[in-house]
Design a protein around this motif. Structure first.
Motif, PDB file in Angstrom:
ATOM      1  N   ILE A   1      -9.094   3.326   8.773  1.00  0.00           N
ATOM      2  CA  ILE A   1      -7.810   3.052   8.114  1.00  0.00           C
ATOM      3  C   ILE A   1      -7.850   3.462   6.643  1.00  0.00           C
ATOM      4  N   SER A   2      -9.060   3.687   6.121  1.00  0.00           N
ATOM      5  CA  SER A   2      -9.196   4.178   4.743  1.00  0.00           C
ATOM      6  C   SER A   2      -9.258   5.701   4.687  1.00  0.00           C
ATOM      7  N   ARG A   3      -9.330   6.332   5.853  1.00  0.00           N
ATOM      8  CA  ARG A   3      -9.464   7.794   5.935  1.00  0.00           C
ATOM      9  C   ARG A   3     -10.638   8.272   5.073  1.00  0.00           C
TER      10      ARG A   3
ATOM     11  N   GLN B   1      -7.798  15.507   9.017  1.00  0.00           N
ATOM     12  CA  GLN B   1      -8.620  14.559   9.751  1.00  0.00           C
ATOM     13  C   GLN B   1      -9.709  15.314  10.511  1.00  0.00           C
TER      14      GLN B   1
ATOM     15  N   GLU C   1      -2.961   4.761   3.513  1.00  0.00           N
ATOM     16  CA  GLU C   1      -4.363   4.550   3.854  1.00  0.00           C
ATOM     17  C   GLU C   1      -4.938   3.461   2.960  1.00  0.00           C
TER      18      GLU C   1
ATOM     19  N   MET D   1      -7.028   9.764  -0.416  1.00  0.00           N
ATOM     20  CA  MET D   1      -6.780  10.955   0.381  1.00  0.00           C
ATOM     21  C   MET D   1      -6.348  12.094  -0.514  1.00  0.00           C
TER      22      MET D   1
ATOM     23  N   MET E   1      -4.912   0.676  12.330  1.00  0.00           N
ATOM     24  CA  MET E   1      -5.499   1.948  12.737  1.00  0.00           C
ATOM     25  C   MET E   1      -4.652   2.623  13.807  1.00  0.00           C
TER      26      MET E   1
ATOM     27  N   ARG F   1      -4.306   6.319  -4.313  1.00  0.00           N
ATOM     28  CA  ARG F   1      -4.249   7.307  -3.237  1.00  0.00           C
ATOM     29  C   ARG F   1      -3.426   8.500  -3.709  1.00  0.00           C
TER      30      ARG F   1
ATOM     31  N   GLN G   1      -1.374   3.984  12.339  1.00  0.00           N
ATOM     32  CA  GLN G   1      -1.585   5.231  11.600  1.00  0.00           C
ATOM     33  C   GLN G   1      -1.764   6.419  12.542  1.00  0.00           C
TER      34      GLN G   1
ATOM     35  N   TRP H   1     -11.720  11.957   5.572  1.00  0.00           N
ATOM     36  CA  TRP H   1     -10.726  13.026   5.513  1.00  0.00           C
ATOM     37  C   TRP H   1     -11.038  13.954   4.343  1.00  0.00           C
TER      38      TRP H   1
END
Length: 706
Positions: free
Chosen positions: A280-282, A290, A46, A1, A318, A378, A321, A285
């Motif tokens: 859940i890994s975004r 988001q 994430e 992210m 998920m 991340r 988050q 993004w």
């Protein structure tokens, strides 16, 4: 992210302006769990899409993993690899003929002119030429003929023929408006290619693994998204980057679908798992934002997975988050005993205020996560980076709770086990929370000295092992606490050990020598070491000196205050172990204090007195202290010619000649007192001298008379 504040980060690097609330300008730094303890406990980092999809699909028994360089996707590179493989195991004349036949455009001409080649080679070449010419039906016939040969006559081209047959049939299906029968035949051909590879037929181009991706494309065309995902996931498991890239592209296609088309697909297990992995890994993004389309996807997925028992821990993650804690808790009832499930249970227990349950859940999570599981790197919103190894992260969060309840050694041990991931946090606890005896006991029993780096390693900036960093930290702390003899052995190099030993000897001499100039010598040279080797010998690993960066950068920190996650005892320990003074490069202040003590033991009329204060003025880290030292020299010291550049160009103190000044300095106050009476004292001295002479003369005369 990525963070939405990335332009400010770049501006910081170029203009040397501060960034955010945690970092000073400079390189990117690792995340610190202890900076914002409540946030560290509340957030779920994430995940990694690469890791998540590695959990999907099944590896094919007997099918070897591949060298991904063969599947780069570059047509020119693949053609070169194919040509090299096609020439292997052939005689020179055969190689020339194969190369010439490849350049033809008529498949039947290839078959005729290649009659001198082994049958499998001529038939396969004819099929390949037909395929390149767009004659897919004819190509398929030639490839079937190769596969119809006895097994001992098609050792070189069996896998090639099956793989190419699948491609030809898929092309024919496109010409026939995606004929289900042709699509089914294509899938069987790709399955055959894999089986031939497993059976040991030649496969230099690793077509067995490549067939997984080709079959996945056929399955997707047929509307079987779940099979396509499973096949791409299997290809990814066998080491092909094509499989990983294809899964990312599938996510993009699914997200872009109209809701009516997507809803039925989300009923499939593989589709659910892939979408959950991306969420859940975004994955989609952008700089901390988001995308709106993802919010729609989340609602659809939540609606389609109510009551689902499959993938429950990931679905719980998920929802957690997204802040839907009630749904996350519901999924966790069916999530089993995996590491992620226990991690989430710990976080939800903390939200409910049940620290005892959280501690127990963290312990189970740490035990359940494999040691080598990694979610990759991340970025936090402040641009700090974190290598997420779940086992280490779980233990790091457990350490926050251990600190709060006063289990300081356990907290340190949990942070230290992460090695360099949470070294900043471990170092903070080591030098600010543990007592020096607690730290020494831990190091002595659990941190043996690692092999020393070679000079070549040091010249190439190879980082010290964390164990060596910890031992250095302890050595510096022992020197700061005046435990000189104990400190030496903990430094990682002979050079530092010698300097540490000398520093200790000088500090001892400064307190024990009888003659003042000897004490001054010891104080001054200890000050010199503190000033120029202080970072390595006395510096704090973290605030205020940041020896971990060699003092080149600093991290901003907020004042530690008693709160829900910070106990009063920890605050007291950190206050007691703070630098004296608590200023950046605190050892420079130590050096100046030692130099001032050296001056205290020197005659004020001596060159050494002036030279010591001159050096200290040059070392001083701030202007007020420079001014104070210079004023002391002006008030107490002698005139010296080099005073015009005081603090800039200073000679070495002459301690030997300073000894001559002790007597004159002691008599100087008396001389100043008697100076107004000098004339009368001279007359009086003459009278006294005359009286003494007269007395001696009279005494001599009496002796002669007798």
């Amino acid at each position: 992210m990525f963070t939405r504040n990335w332009p400010r980060h770049l501006l910081c690097l170029s203009l040397s302006l501060p960034l955010g609330s945690a970092l000073a300008c400079g390189p990117d730094f690792p995340m610190r769990l202890l900076d914002n303890r409540s946030q560290s406990l509340a957030e779920l980092p994430e995940g990694s899409f690469r890791f998540e999809v590695s959990r999907l699909g099944q590896a094919i028994a007997g099918l070897k993993s591949v060298n991904d360089a063969l599947h780069s996707g570059d047509p020119a590179e693949y053609a070169e690899q194919r040509e090299y493989a096609e020439q292997a195991d052939l005689t020179a004349p055969q190689q020339e003929l194969v190369k010439r036949l490849r350049g033809l455009t008529d498949a039947r001409q290839v078959e005729a002119e290649g009659a001198g080649l082994p049958k499998e080679l001529s038939l396969y070449l004819a099929g390949a030429v037909a395929f390149n010419a767009g004659e897919h039906g004819l190509a398929a016939d030639y490839f079937r003929q190769v596969l119809a040969l006895p097994a001992d006559q098609r050792g070189l081209r069996s896998t090639w023929a099956a793989y190419s047959l699948g491609r030809a049939l898929f092309a024919l299906s496109a010409e026939a408006d995606a004929s289900p029968d042709l699509l089914a035949q294509a899938r069987k051909a790709f399955e055959q290619a894999r089986q031939l590879t497993i059976d040991g037929f030649s496969d230099p181009l690793e077509l067995g693994v490549a067939s997984l991706g080709e079959e996945a494309r056929v399955a997707r065309t047929a509307g079987d998204w779940n099979s396509a995902i499973e096949l791409y996931a299997a290809q990814n498991r066998h080491g092909s980057g094509v499989g990983y890239t294809s899964l990312k592209l599938l996510v993009a296609d699914l997200v872009a679908m109209p809701e009516a088309q997507l809803k039925p697909l989300l009923e499939g297990k593989a589709v659910q798992q892939l979408i959950t992995a991306s969420l859940i890994s975004r994955l989609n993004w952008s700089f901390g934002e988001q995308p709106e389309v993802e919010r729609k996807m989340i609602k659809l997925l939540q609606a389609s997975t109510r009551g689902s028992l499959d993938n429950a821990d990931r679905l719980a993650a998920m929802n957690y988050q997204q802040g839907d804690y009630a749904t996350a808790k519901t999924f966790l009832e069916h999530a089993g005993d995996g590491g992620l499930a226990w991690w989430l249970r710990a976080k939800l227990a903390l939200r409910d205020g049940d620290k005892a349950a959280a501690v127990a859940a963290y312990a189970k999570a740490a035990q359940a996560f494999p040691q080598d599981e990694s979610w990759g790197e991340r970025r936090t919103p402040d641009w700090a980076f974190e290598t997420v190894e779940p086992k280490c992260r779980v233990e790091g969060e457990s350490a926050i709770l251990a600190l709060q309840r006063g289990d300081y050694l356990q907290a340190f041990d949990q942070l230290y086990r992460s090695k360099d991931i949470y070294w900043f946090d471990a170092a903070t606890v080591a030098e600010r929370v543990l007592t020096v005896d607690e730290l020494k006991q831990y190091v002595d029993t659990q941190v043996p000295a690692p092999p020393a780096l070679t000079q070549q390693d040091r010249d190439n900036y190879v980082p010290l092992p964390v164990a060596a960093q910890l031992r250095n930290l302890l050595g510096r702390r022992l020197l700061r606490e005046e435990r000189y003899d104990e400190a030496v052995a903990y430094f990682d190099s002979d050079t530092l050990q010698k300097k540490a030993k000398w520093y200790g000897e000088l500090r001892h001499d400064a307190e024990s020598k009888w003659w003042p100039s000897k004490r001054a010598f010891a104080y001054f040279h200890a000050a010199n070491l503190a000033r120029f080797d202080g970072m390595e010998l006395l510096g704090y690993e973290m605030a205020p000196d940041y020896a971990t960066f060699g003092g080149n950068y600093s991290l901003e920190s907020t004042e530690l205050k008693v709160g829900p996650l910070v106990a009063d005892e920890e605050v007291k320990r950190q206050q007691a172990s703070a630098a004296q003074p608590d200023q950046r490069y605190h050892y420079r202040y130590v050096a100046n204090a030692l130099a001032s003590q050296a001056a205290d033991h020197l005659p004020q009329t001596s060159q050494a007195f002036a030279a010591v204060l001159c050096a200290a003025t040059g070392w001083s880290p701030d202007q007020p202290e420079k001014t104070a030292l210079y004023k002391r020299y002006v008030k107490e010291g002698p005139y010296v010619q080099w005073a015009v550049s005081f603090g800039e160009h200073c000679p070495e103190p002459d301690f030997q000649n300073a000894d001559k000044r002790y007597v004159t300095q002691a008599l100087s106050p008396l001389r100043e007192t008697l100076r107004p009476y000098k004339r009368w004292l001279e007359i009086g001295a003459g009278v006294v001298l005359a009286a003494v002479v007269l007395l001696l003369v009279n005494r001599h005369r009496r002796r002669v008379r007798q």
